[in-house]
Write a protein that holds these residues in place. Structure first.
Motif, mmCIF file in Angstrom:
data_model
loop_
_atom_site.group_PDB
_atom_site.id
_atom_site.type_symbol
_atom_site.label_atom_id
_atom_site.label_comp_id
_atom_site.label_asym_id
_atom_site.label_seq_id
_atom_site.Cartn_x
_atom_site.Cartn_y
_atom_site.Cartn_z
ATOM 1 N N GLN A 261 0.804 -1.221 0.000
ATOM 2 C CA GLN A 261 0.000 0.000 0.000
ATOM 3 C C GLN A 261 0.840 1.276 0.000
ATOM 4 O O GLN A 261 0.467 2.266 -0.632
ATOM 5 N N TYR B 162 -6.726 -1.718 3.442
ATOM 6 C CA TYR B 162 -7.084 -1.869 2.029
ATOM 7 C C TYR B 162 -8.574 -2.126 1.919
ATOM 8 O O TYR B 162 -9.251 -2.489 2.898
ATOM 9 N N MET C 74 -3.474 -5.986 -6.289
ATOM 10 C CA MET C 74 -2.477 -5.681 -5.260
ATOM 11 C C MET C 74 -1.350 -6.704 -5.399
ATOM 12 O O MET C 74 -1.464 -7.822 -4.897
#
Length: 528
Positions: A289, A305, A455
């Motif tokens: 992140q 997230y 991600m």
């Protein structure tokens, strides 16, 4: 002089109080040595979208030779209501407690009835679940003063802006001892270590104003006359009556749903969501992140997230989404009966655990449950209960939770070993495709593959799924009129909060509690 500023700063500038003060004063054209100057942050949010540098958005005020006004824009007056007309509130979660506080403001005496123990006494029962695997059906992570949210994270962020005044709710919390930071941060959070004290303060305000809060008092029957709910009956046979009943029992009070159904009070099966908790190292989530190579450093908070993906299974599209993400948190056993296994997440105020966990759940529609339709309005609840019993069996018939490494789950392989975990009762390596219904497991698998692309590094065998996360929301709705909030058939019944299907968290439940109290009093309060 007052001046308002909006700045974009580095984390080391935004999260060091003295550094931030100096920057704000200079931006306002004031010397940092000016003793009559004061600064105050109004809003703060983190922007990690750039891969080059995390930024912090700051909105602040600078005051020179002027005393900053109070942050609280509301005043809260709690008159003595000892001798006032009374209303009944079933449940001492945020919906029930805020309904009680609002009732006092409006001159009505609340009688709050809570099946569980007070917030501090609950701790012994939580310890028993974690250490001895013993579930007290009346006092656990879901039942007891403060409700499920008290020992399950304490996030205060909500998108439910149409049901009440979010700022007002947060200010009531600050007025009772919460940090003013919750008025500043974009995603405010109190923490499970600090919420109990706040809950105690709400209770004391209620009692000091002449209201009642009854613990270890379980509602076992309803006092119905004609089409009106006049009161409730407790486990000791005591009848408690009032002008009306705010039903704020939370999403796990299955006995209340059965009681309503037995009395032929209209209730409805409701879609909900079901899945697992997924646990990564917090350091890995930070690296993804915040785009950092080693760790996030001393200034940034543990990162979170939010993920969502649409999946197909046998021609039906359903969403899979992260739920109640807990950075720097722990996974806890949230069962409310001995022969079931449920997990949830929580974070302390510092969010300093080495683990990050999140619910990862699949939308469950009523059409997905044809074999449960025989249960009528309790269909989704019975499905939920069966999945929880199945998880309990696969975990070894204790509070040990079934688990599987993330890539092993995607590849259909039972994990040879499991990772260390924040879940105290322990984990058992199983094939989670056998624990979960096919339509849930298949959609989770597809979503994990998609999330791994969104991600980079998220899909890994250094993460594990732990089951089951099944108490995302109530599987039953207790209907109410959209304008009056009153039940459409049983008068003087005001379904409220998460358990009735009208809220989804601490703040939205608190707002709903206030609105229900207002509506009941508007309709039935006898004015002198």
């Amino acid at each position: 002089m007052r001046k308002e500023l909006k700045l974009v700063l580095k984390p080391e500038e935004a999260f060091q109080e003295q550094v931030l003060r100096d920057i704000l004063l200079r931006q306002a054209g004031v010397s940092p040595q000016e003793k009559s100057a004061d600064v105050r942050v109004l809003k703060r949010s983190i922007d990690a979208r750039s891969r080059r540098q995390v930024k912090v958005n700051i909105q602040a005020e600078v005051f020179v030779k002027e005393t900053p006004p109070s942050r609280l824009t509301n005043t809260f007056d709690y008159p003595n209501v000892s001798n006032a007309q009374q209303m009944i509130i079933v449940g001492a979660g945020p919906a029930g407690l805020f309904a009680a506080l609002r009732a006092i403001e409006l001159g009505v005496k609340p009688v709050v009835i809570e099946r569980g123990k007070d917030v501090r006494a609950r701790r012994r029962d939580l310890a028993a679940i974690n250490k001895e695997h013993k579930v007290n059906p009346e006092s656990n992570y879901c039942f007891g003063e403060g409700g499920a949210g008290t020992y399950s994270d304490g996030k205060l962020y909500t998108r439910s802006k149409k049901r009440g005044d979010i700022r007002r709710i947060l200010e009531i919390m600050v007025a009772h001892g919460a940090t003013e930071e919750i008025l500043v941060d974009a995603h405010p959070h109190i923490g499970t270590n600090k919420l109990p004290k706040l809950v105690e303060e709400w209770r004391e305000t209620i009692r000091n104003a002449g209201g009642q809060v009854l613990f270890d008092t379980k509602v076992t029957d309803l006092v119905i006359e004609g089409n009106e709910l006049k009161g409730v009956v407790t486990q000791d046979g005591e009848k408690i009556t009032g002008m009306g009943v705010v039903l704020a029992t939370g999403h796990s009070a299955r006995d209340i749903f059965h009681l309503l159904h037995e009395h032929k009070v209209l209730i409805e099966a409701k879609p909900f969501a079901l899945g697992v908790r997924i646990e990564h190292s917090q350091n890995l989530i930070d690296q993804i992140q915040y785009h950092c190579e080693i760790d996030r450093g001393p200034y940034l908070p543990a990162s979170s997230y939010s993920l969502v993906e649409q999946t197909m299974f046998k021609g039906k599209q359903r969403g899979v989404f992260s739920f109640c993400m807990c950075p720097g948190g722990f996974i806890v056993p949230a069962a409310t009966a001995q022969e079931e296994l449920v997990v949830n997440g929580m974070s302390p105020s510092r969010r300093d655990s080495k683990f990050a966990n999140s619910g990862m759940v699949v939308a469950v529609e009523l059409e997905d449950l044809p074999q449960y339709q025989k249960y009528g309005p309790l269909a989704a609840m019975e499905f939920q209960a069966e999945v929880e019993r199945n998880a309990w069996v696969y975990g070894g018939k204790t509070q040990v939770a079934p688990a599987q490494r993330m890539q092993d789950f995607v590849n259909g392989k039972v994990s040879n070993s499991l990772l260390s975990t924040s879940y105290q009762p322990g984990l058992a390596s199983v094939n989670m495709h056998e624990v979960l219904p096919d339509f849930v497991a298949s959609r989770l698998k597809d979503a994990f593959l998609a999330f791994g692309k969104k991600m980079r590094g998220y899909l890994t065998n250094e993460a594990q799924i732990i089951g089951v996360e099944s108490r995302t929301s109530s599987p039953v709705r207790v209907p109410r009129d959209k304008d009056t909030f009153e039940h459409p058939q049983l008068k003087r019944l005001y379904p409220c909060g998460e358990g009735a299907g009208y809220a989804g968290g601490i703040v939205s439940a608190a707002m709903d509690g206030e609105r229900c109290a207002e509506k009941l009093i508007e309709q039935y309060h006898r004015t002198k």
